[in-house]
Design a protein around this motif. Structure first.
Motif: not given
Length: 294
Positions: A162-174
């Motif tokens: 099993e594995e979940k989905v997450g979100v990758a975003l820039q560290q500076s993103h609000p």
């Protein structure tokens, strides 16, 4: 001439006693003597010199002993090898997967299998999911590891992990200040996405966005999850990625979990129902591995 004749002959040749040989074989002495006589009759040669006090091999018997010993050794080796193949301990195993799946625990599973079953050669092939299914039907691979969903009724589908989905975003993103993000909070974002046309998993993620109330604004599409991270690092958008992508984050890129119920990135095994003993052994090892491994 039967293998029984050879085994009886070797016992007598080693014991040089019909009585001792019969005891060793677990038979009575008269049938043993009869079998040796039948063998000599078939070979038209006397193999033993017998008298009341001793048994000796003739010159022909000495020569035949070497041949019989070699034949029985080959038979035993063939039987052991055949038994090992039947147990899935010898052979070749062709696995297909994608680069993003290899970022997870699959490599560790393969390494453990090679240690436990060293005489099975494991070959890994990286290919797109739809090509994996075609390769299974063509018998070019044995097991496919991919992210669901899969809709082929002619192949067996089994959960690997099993594995979940997450979100990758820039560290500076609000939104990066949050430990968890609502999927709906990404409605106004630009997305870098897996190629929707070629990936059931990408279509599934798009459907999850629609269920969350928005149609994702997909500006870039790629084949592999790790390519998404490079695009995120370049500021081209955010990406929905499997949890295993955390191991491949670029500098300046963070991974954030999604609020439940989050999309899933479960990895499944896909294989034919008429699989080999080697495949069956690997499936058993996989099930055991994920019972004890996170």
């Amino acid at each position: 001439m039967e293998l029984r004749h050879l085994r009886y002959f070797i016992a007598v040749a080693e014991e040089l006693s019909f009585r001792a040989a019969a005891a060793r074989l677990g038979v009575s002495q008269p049938p043993l003597s009869t079998q040796i006589q039948d063998l000599e009759y078939e070979l038209k040669t006397q193999l033993f010199l017998r008298n009341k006090r001793r048994v000796e091999l003739t010159a022909a018997g000495l020569a035949f002993r070497d041949h019989a010993t070699a034949i029985l050794a080959q038979v035993d080796e063939a039987a052991e090898q055949t038994h090992a193949i039947g147990r899935g301990q010898i052979g070749t195993l062709d696995l297909a997967t994608t680069g993003s799946v290899l970022m997870g625990p699959l490599a560790g599973l393969i390494a453990r299998f090679r240690l436990r079953v060293p005489e099975v050669q494991v070959r890994i092939r990286e290919m797109p999911p739809l090509e994996q299914e075609a390769a299974l039907h063509a018998r070019k691979i044995d097991i496919s590891f991919l992210r669901g969903p899969v809709g082929d009724p002619d192949l067996v589908t089994e959960l690997a992990w099993e594995e979940k989905v997450g979100v990758a975003l820039q560290q500076s993103h609000p939104l990066a200040v949050n430990e968890r993000i609502e999927l709906s909070e990404l409605r106004n974002e630009q997305f870098v996405f897996l190629r929707v046309k070629n990936s059931r998993f990408a279509r599934y993620l798009k459907e999850c966005c629609i269920e969350a109330g928005f149609d994702p604004n997909i500006t870039q599409q790629v084949v592999e999850s790790y390519s998404l991270l490079s695009l995120v690092a370049a500021g081209l958008g955010v990406a929905l990625v499997p949890e295993a992508a955390k191991e491949m984050l670029r500098p300046g890129v963070v991974y954030r979990a999604l609020v439940e119920p989050a999309p899933i990135a479960d990895v499944i095994m896909l294989y034919r129902s008429d699989h080999s003993a080697v495949v069956n052994r690997f499936l058993d090892e996989t099930r055991a591995y994920f019972l004890v491994s996170p």
